[in-house]
Design a protein around this motif. Structure first.
Motif, PDB file in Angstrom:
ATOM      1  N   TYR B  70      82.327 -82.352 -33.863  1.00  0.00           N
ATOM      2  CA  TYR B  70      82.133 -81.749 -35.180  1.00  0.00           C
ATOM      3  C   TYR B  70      82.306 -82.789 -36.284  1.00  0.00           C
ATOM      4  O   TYR B  70      83.207 -82.666 -37.131  1.00  0.00           O
ATOM      5  CB  TYR B  70      83.136 -80.605 -35.400  1.00  0.00           C
ATOM      6  CG  TYR B  70      83.328 -79.710 -34.199  1.00  0.00           C
ATOM      7  CD1 TYR B  70      82.277 -78.939 -33.712  1.00  0.00           C
ATOM      8  CD2 TYR B  70      84.550 -79.646 -33.543  1.00  0.00           C
ATOM      9  CE1 TYR B  70      82.449 -78.113 -32.605  1.00  0.00           C
ATOM     10  CE2 TYR B  70      84.739 -78.826 -32.436  1.00  0.00           C
ATOM     11  CZ  TYR B  70      83.685 -78.065 -31.967  1.00  0.00           C
ATOM     12  OH  TYR B  70      83.858 -77.261 -30.879  1.00  0.00           O
ATOM     13  N   PRO B  71      81.465 -83.827 -36.294  1.00  0.00           N
ATOM     14  CA  PRO B  71      81.641 -84.885 -37.309  1.00  0.00           C
ATOM     15  C   PRO B  71      81.511 -84.359 -38.735  1.00  0.00           C
ATOM     16  O   PRO B  71      82.047 -84.959 -39.670  1.00  0.00           O
ATOM     17  CB  PRO B  71      80.523 -85.887 -36.978  1.00  0.00           C
ATOM     18  CG  PRO B  71      79.532 -85.115 -36.166  1.00  0.00           C
ATOM     19  CD  PRO B  71      80.312 -84.077 -35.415  1.00  0.00           C
ATOM     20  N   GLU B  72      80.829 -83.218 -38.898  1.00  0.00           N
ATOM     21  CA  GLU B  72      80.646 -82.639 -40.237  1.00  0.00           C
ATOM     22  C   GLU B  72      81.972 -82.142 -40.835  1.00  0.00           C
ATOM     23  O   GLU B  72      82.048 -81.900 -42.046  1.00  0.00           O
ATOM     24  CB  GLU B  72      79.617 -81.500 -40.180  1.00  0.00           C
ATOM     25  CG  GLU B  72      80.055 -80.234 -39.436  1.00  0.00           C
ATOM     26  CD  GLU B  72      79.938 -80.319 -37.905  1.00  0.00           C
ATOM     27  OE1 GLU B  72      79.614 -81.417 -37.379  1.00  0.00           O
ATOM     28  OE2 GLU B  72      80.190 -79.293 -37.233  1.00  0.00           O
ATOM     29  N   LEU B  73      83.007 -82.010 -40.000  1.00  0.00           N
ATOM     30  CA  LEU B  73      84.302 -81.548 -40.534  1.00  0.00           C
ATOM     31  C   LEU B  73      85.087 -82.673 -41.194  1.00  0.00           C
ATOM     32  O   LEU B  73      85.964 -82.424 -42.012  1.00  0.00           O
ATOM     33  CB  LEU B  73      85.153 -80.930 -39.403  1.00  0.00           C
ATOM     34  CG  LEU B  73      84.589 -79.693 -38.706  1.00  0.00           C
ATOM     35  CD1 LEU B  73      85.599 -79.181 -37.670  1.00  0.00           C
ATOM     36  CD2 LEU B  73      84.242 -78.588 -39.700  1.00  0.00           C
ATOM     37  N   ARG B  74      84.755 -83.904 -40.837  1.00  0.00           N
ATOM     38  CA  ARG B  74      85.547 -85.035 -41.334  1.00  0.00           C
ATOM     39  C   ARG B  74      85.539 -85.162 -42.866  1.00  0.00           C
ATOM     40  O   ARG B  74      86.621 -85.251 -43.473  1.00  0.00           O
ATOM     41  CB  ARG B  74      85.037 -86.339 -40.684  1.00  0.00           C
ATOM     42  CG  ARG B  74      85.888 -87.528 -41.043  1.00  0.00           C
ATOM     43  CD  ARG B  74      85.271 -88.844 -40.543  1.00  0.00           C
ATOM     44  NE  ARG B  74      86.046 -89.945 -41.039  1.00  0.00           N
ATOM     45  CZ  ARG B  74      86.707 -90.814 -40.272  1.00  0.00           C
ATOM     46  NH1 ARG B  74      86.639 -90.737 -38.958  1.00  0.00           N
ATOM     47  NH2 ARG B  74      87.425 -91.769 -40.809  1.00  0.00           N
TER      48      ARG B  74
END
Lengths: 162, 162
Positions: B70-74
Motif C-alpha cells: 500500500y505505497p499510497e498510504l505513505r
C-alpha cells in the motif's frame, strides 16, 4: 563481537533509547503540567511518571540486581490506579527518583557480562528455566522497553505546543 | 534451541505480543470512535491506525521481505501529519489492511531462518554493515516493536469505559 554480545547490545541500545526519549519528553513538561490528565478522565502525568519509577525500581529486583530503593511507591503507583490515593509524592521527588533508578540500572548494565543476561530472572524457578530458557533477564529488559514506550506515547501528550 | 534461535524467539515473541495487544485494543473501539482524537488537539485514532499500517507496510521492504502493498498510504500517514489531508480511507479498509500486512509479516517470520535475521536491513550498505553488524533485520523488528507499543499506548485511550 560475538553473537551474544551483539544481541545484548541490540537489546540494551533499545532500552537506552527509550530512556533517552522519555527524558527528552519529561524535560519539555513542567511540574504543573504533569498534574494534568493525558486525556480527559485518563491517567495523570504524575501517576504515569510514578508508575514508571515504581516499575523500574521493582525491575532492579526482578533482574536480580539489587533490592528496590522505593518499595513505598509500589502500592501507590502499581497496585492502585490513578486517583485512588489522594496524597502523591511531589513531582520534583519523582523526577529525582526516576533519574536515580535509571542511573542504578545503567551501572548494573555496564557491569553485567553478556552471558549473565541469559540467566533466569527472579520470578522463574531454576527448574522451569531449564525448560524455558527464554525467560531470562534480557527478555525482561526487552519487555520493559515496550512497557516504557507504551507509557512514553501517553506522557508525550502533555508536551505543550511549541 | 541454540543461542541464535533463542534470540530470534525472544524478539519475535515481543513483536507478536504487541500485535496481539494492539488487535485486542482495536477490537474494543468502534469505527466511529476511531474518528475521535486520542486527546483534544492530538492525533485521531484513524490516523494512528493508518500510520501503523503504513509503517508496517514499509517495513516489509526494509526487512527485504517484499515490496510494500500500500505505497499510497505513505504520503498520507507517514509524510503528512494528521488533519493535513482531508480525505482518508475508511476505517474498515484500514482495519483490513492492518490485518493483511501483519499476516504477510507472520508468513515471512515463519519462513525466515534464524541466521537470516542477523543480515543487513535494506537501508544499510553491505560496507557499513560489516562495521556495524547490529544494523540487522532483527534489530529493526525490535525497534518497530517499541514504535508499535508507543502508539498502542495512545490508541488505548479511545477504548470506551466498560
Amino acid at each position: 563481537m560475538d553473537q551474544q554480545q551483539l544481541f545484548v547490545k541490540m537489546a540494551v541500545d533499545g532500552w537506552n533509547q527509550q530512556i533517552k526519549f522519555t527524558n527528552n519528553t519529561l524535560d519539555k513538561i513542567s511540574d504543573e503540567e504533569l498534574l494534568n490528565e493525558i486525556s480527559p478522565g485518563k491517567n495523570r502525568g504524575i501517576y504515569l511518571l510514578g508508575h514508571l519509577v515504581a516499575v523500574h525500581d521493582q525491575l532492579l529486583a526482578l533482574l536480580r540486581f539489587e533490592d528496590p530503593s522505593y518499595p513505598e511507591l509500589r502500592p501507590v503507583f502499581i497496585e492502585a490506579p490513578d486517583k485512588a490515593i489522594a496524597d502523591l509524592p511531589p513531582v520534583s521527588q519523582l523526577r529525582a527518583q526516576w533519574h536515580a533508578v535509571n542511573n542504578k540500572f545503567s551501572a548494573h548494565i555496564d557491569s553485567l557480562q553478556p552471558a549473565d543476561w541469559f540467566t533466569r530472572h527472579a520470578s522463574v524457578s531454576e527448574e522451569d528455566f531449564e525448560k524455558e530458557p527464554h525467560r531470562n533477564r534480557l527478555n525482561v529488559l526487552m519487555s520493559r522497553t515496550s512497557h516504557l514506550a507504551n507509557h512514553r506515547g501517553q506522557i508525550v501528550l502533555l508536551v505543550p505546543k511549541g
